[in-house]
Design a protein around this motif. Structure first.
Motif, PDB file in Angstrom:
ATOM      1  N   GLY A  52     -12.521  -7.601  -7.029  1.00 49.65           N
ATOM      2  CA  GLY A  52     -11.650  -8.319  -7.956  1.00 49.65           C
ATOM      3  C   GLY A  52     -10.256  -8.585  -7.430  1.00 49.65           C
ATOM      4  O   GLY A  52      -9.452  -9.245  -8.092  1.00 49.65           O
ATOM      5  N   ASP A  53      -9.947  -8.053  -6.241  1.00 49.72           N
ATOM      6  CA  ASP A  53      -8.631  -8.286  -5.653  1.00 49.72           C
ATOM      7  C   ASP A  53      -8.436  -9.759  -5.329  1.00 49.72           C
ATOM      8  O   ASP A  53      -9.371 -10.457  -4.931  1.00 49.72           O
ATOM      9  N   ARG A  54      -7.195 -10.192  -5.449  1.00 45.45           N
ATOM     10  CA  ARG A  54      -6.836 -11.523  -4.978  1.00 45.45           C
ATOM     11  C   ARG A  54      -6.423 -11.424  -3.518  1.00 45.45           C
ATOM     12  O   ARG A  54      -5.968 -10.371  -3.063  1.00 45.45           O
ATOM     13  N   LEU A  55      -6.574 -12.512  -2.789  1.00 46.43           N
ATOM     14  CA  LEU A  55      -6.207 -12.496  -1.382  1.00 46.43           C
ATOM     15  C   LEU A  55      -4.741 -12.129  -1.208  1.00 46.43           C
ATOM     16  O   LEU A  55      -4.372 -11.445  -0.239  1.00 46.43           O
ATOM     17  N   LEU A  56      -3.896 -12.539  -2.147  1.00 46.61           N
ATOM     18  CA  LEU A  56      -2.480 -12.212  -2.050  1.00 46.61           C
ATOM     19  C   LEU A  56      -2.257 -10.703  -2.045  1.00 46.61           C
ATOM     20  O   LEU A  56      -1.358 -10.197  -1.367  1.00 46.61           O
ATOM     21  N   ASN A  57      -3.090  -9.959  -2.781  1.00 45.38           N
ATOM     22  CA  ASN A  57      -2.995  -8.500  -2.773  1.00 45.38           C
ATOM     23  C   ASN A  57      -3.234  -7.945  -1.371  1.00 45.38           C
ATOM     24  O   ASN A  57      -2.539  -7.034  -0.918  1.00 45.38           O
ATOM     25  N   SER A  58      -4.223  -8.512  -0.693  1.00 48.53           N
ATOM     26  CA  SER A  58      -4.562  -8.040   0.645  1.00 48.53           C
ATOM     27  C   SER A  58      -3.469  -8.379   1.654  1.00 48.53           C
ATOM     28  O   SER A  58      -3.176  -7.583   2.553  1.00 48.53           O
ATOM     29  N   LEU A  59      -2.866  -9.533   1.520  1.00 50.67           N
ATOM     30  CA  LEU A  59      -1.748  -9.876   2.394  1.00 50.67           C
ATOM     31  C   LEU A  59      -0.587  -8.910   2.155  1.00 50.67           C
ATOM     32  O   LEU A  59       0.098  -8.492   3.093  1.00 50.67           O
ATOM     33  N   GLY A  60      -0.375  -8.563   0.894  1.00 45.54           N
ATOM     34  CA  GLY A  60       0.656  -7.594   0.565  1.00 45.54           C
ATOM     35  C   GLY A  60       0.357  -6.230   1.161  1.00 45.54           C
ATOM     36  O   GLY A  60       1.275  -5.511   1.579  1.00 45.54           O
ATOM     37  N   HIS A  61      -0.938  -5.875   1.206  1.00 43.05           N
ATOM     38  CA  HIS A  61      -1.328  -4.600   1.813  1.00 43.05           C
ATOM     39  C   HIS A  61      -0.997  -4.595   3.307  1.00 43.05           C
ATOM     40  O   HIS A  61      -0.477  -3.605   3.834  1.00 43.05           O
ATOM     41  N   VAL A  62      -1.298  -5.720   3.973  1.00 48.44           N
ATOM     42  CA  VAL A  62      -0.985  -5.816   5.400  1.00 48.44           C
ATOM     43  C   VAL A  62       0.512  -5.655   5.625  1.00 48.44           C
ATOM     44  O   VAL A  62       0.956  -4.873   6.478  1.00 48.44           O
ATOM     45  N   LYS A  63       1.299  -6.374   4.858  1.00 48.70           N
ATOM     46  CA  LYS A  63       2.748  -6.330   5.045  1.00 48.70           C
ATOM     47  C   LYS A  63       3.333  -4.965   4.664  1.00 48.70           C
ATOM     48  O   LYS A  63       4.257  -4.474   5.310  1.00 48.70           O
ATOM     49  N   GLY A  64       2.807  -4.370   3.635  1.00 45.75           N
ATOM     50  CA  GLY A  64       3.367  -3.115   3.152  1.00 45.75           C
ATOM     51  C   GLY A  64       2.913  -1.879   3.908  1.00 45.75           C
ATOM     52  O   GLY A  64       3.667  -0.895   3.985  1.00 45.75           O
ATOM     53  N   TYR A  65       1.686  -1.906   4.496  1.00 50.56           N
ATOM     54  CA  TYR A  65       1.135  -0.690   5.078  1.00 50.56           C
ATOM     55  C   TYR A  65       0.715  -0.803   6.545  1.00 50.56           C
ATOM     56  O   TYR A  65       0.489   0.219   7.197  1.00 50.56           O
ATOM     57  N   ILE A  66       0.578  -2.044   7.042  1.00 52.26           N
ATOM     58  CA  ILE A  66       0.080  -2.191   8.411  1.00 52.26           C
ATOM     59  C   ILE A  66       1.096  -2.851   9.333  1.00 52.26           C
ATOM     60  O   ILE A  66       1.431  -2.325  10.391  1.00 52.26           O
ATOM     61  N   ASP A  67       1.595  -4.007   8.929  1.00 49.48           N
ATOM     62  CA  ASP A  67       2.514  -4.761   9.795  1.00 49.48           C
ATOM     63  C   ASP A  67       3.569  -5.448   8.940  1.00 49.48           C
ATOM     64  O   ASP A  67       3.320  -6.504   8.355  1.00 49.48           O
TER      65      ASP A  67
END
Length: 258
Positions: A52-67
């Protein structure tokens, strides 16, 4: 408690944690930093998601926790501001409206993300929107009325309002314009979004600037450059019949009857 089961060829590997199905997706993102990169390149990030996640959530995960260097635009995150338009698996969409369950078929699948085409890339997923807004401003997207200011509200019937209702929905995300092959190859073309916003006033019964806008769009880089590929209509996140609006402006030019 964590429950794991093996997936068949047709199924996803699923992990249930507190009742939430967790999957893994690889986001393949086109990166470009003008300060260090000579050319754009691709980087891939493995991200845990729920369907149910939106793609924007996943981009936020990348920016917040990975890069934290990943750069993209976002604002309302509800499909209203239009700021997060990007190419997702080769198709223009708003990242906040795309659900991962509509992109994934199996665990570990890859989703490609890149900036919209036809506009200069400033960094990563951010493009320079000024050419887009310059075309928008050029069609005079505001009510034009001559003579003295009225002493009461300019009235309009429900039927007259319905005439241009569809084109009032534009949120200026540029998804339609940047999906247009003509726009990719001709930086002077007004593009679908500008024509849609001209349509909104050309067919407004209260407006007196229709002839001015029609003359502007009768230019060599105006409506006649449209090749009716329907890319713009398919890309619009608001469901506007963009191609139909462009054809109506063409007919108005041919018959000068609005």
């Amino acid at each position: 408690m964590e429950i794991t089961r093996e997936a068949t060829d047709e199924e996803l590997v699923e992990k249930t944690v507190s009742g939430t199905v967790i999957r893994t997706v690889n986001l393949k993102i086109r990166r470009y930093n003008p300060e260090v990169d000579e050319e754009p390149h691709w980087e891939t990030y493995e991200v845990p998601v729920t369907p149910g996640d939106r793609l924007l959530n996943s981009l936020g995960h990348v920016k917040g926790y990975i890069d934290g260097t990943l750069t993209f635009r976002r604002s309302c995150a509800h499909g209203i501001c239009g700021s997060d338009a990007m190419r997702i698996n080769g198709v223009n969409r708003l990242a906040c409206k795309v659900l991962l369950k509509d992109l994934l078929t199996r665990d570990g699948e890859e989703v490609t993300i890149e900036p919209i085409k036809g506009l200069p890339v400033l960094k990563d997923l951010i493009v320079d929107m000024e050419p887009f807004f310059a075309a928008y401003r050029a069609v005079k997207p505001f009510l034009i009325a001559y003579g003295n200011e009225p002493t009461k509200e300019r009235l309009q019937s429900a039927e007259d309002r319905a005439r241009f209702d569809d084109t009032t929905k534009c949120i200026l995300c540029a998804a339609c314009t940047s999906s247009c092959p003509v726009f990719w190859n001709d930086g002077e073309y007004f593009g679908p979004a500008a024509i849609v916003n001209a349509h909104r006033f050309i067919f407004d019964s209260r407006d007196q600037g229709s002839e001015e806008r029609l003359e502007i769009l009768n230019d060599a880089e105006g409506v006649w450059r449209c090749r009716t590929t329907f890319n713009c209509t398919d890309a619009c996140p608001r469901g506007i019949e963009v191609t139909k609006a462009i054809q109506e402006v063409k007919r108005a030019l041919l018959f000068r009857r609005v």
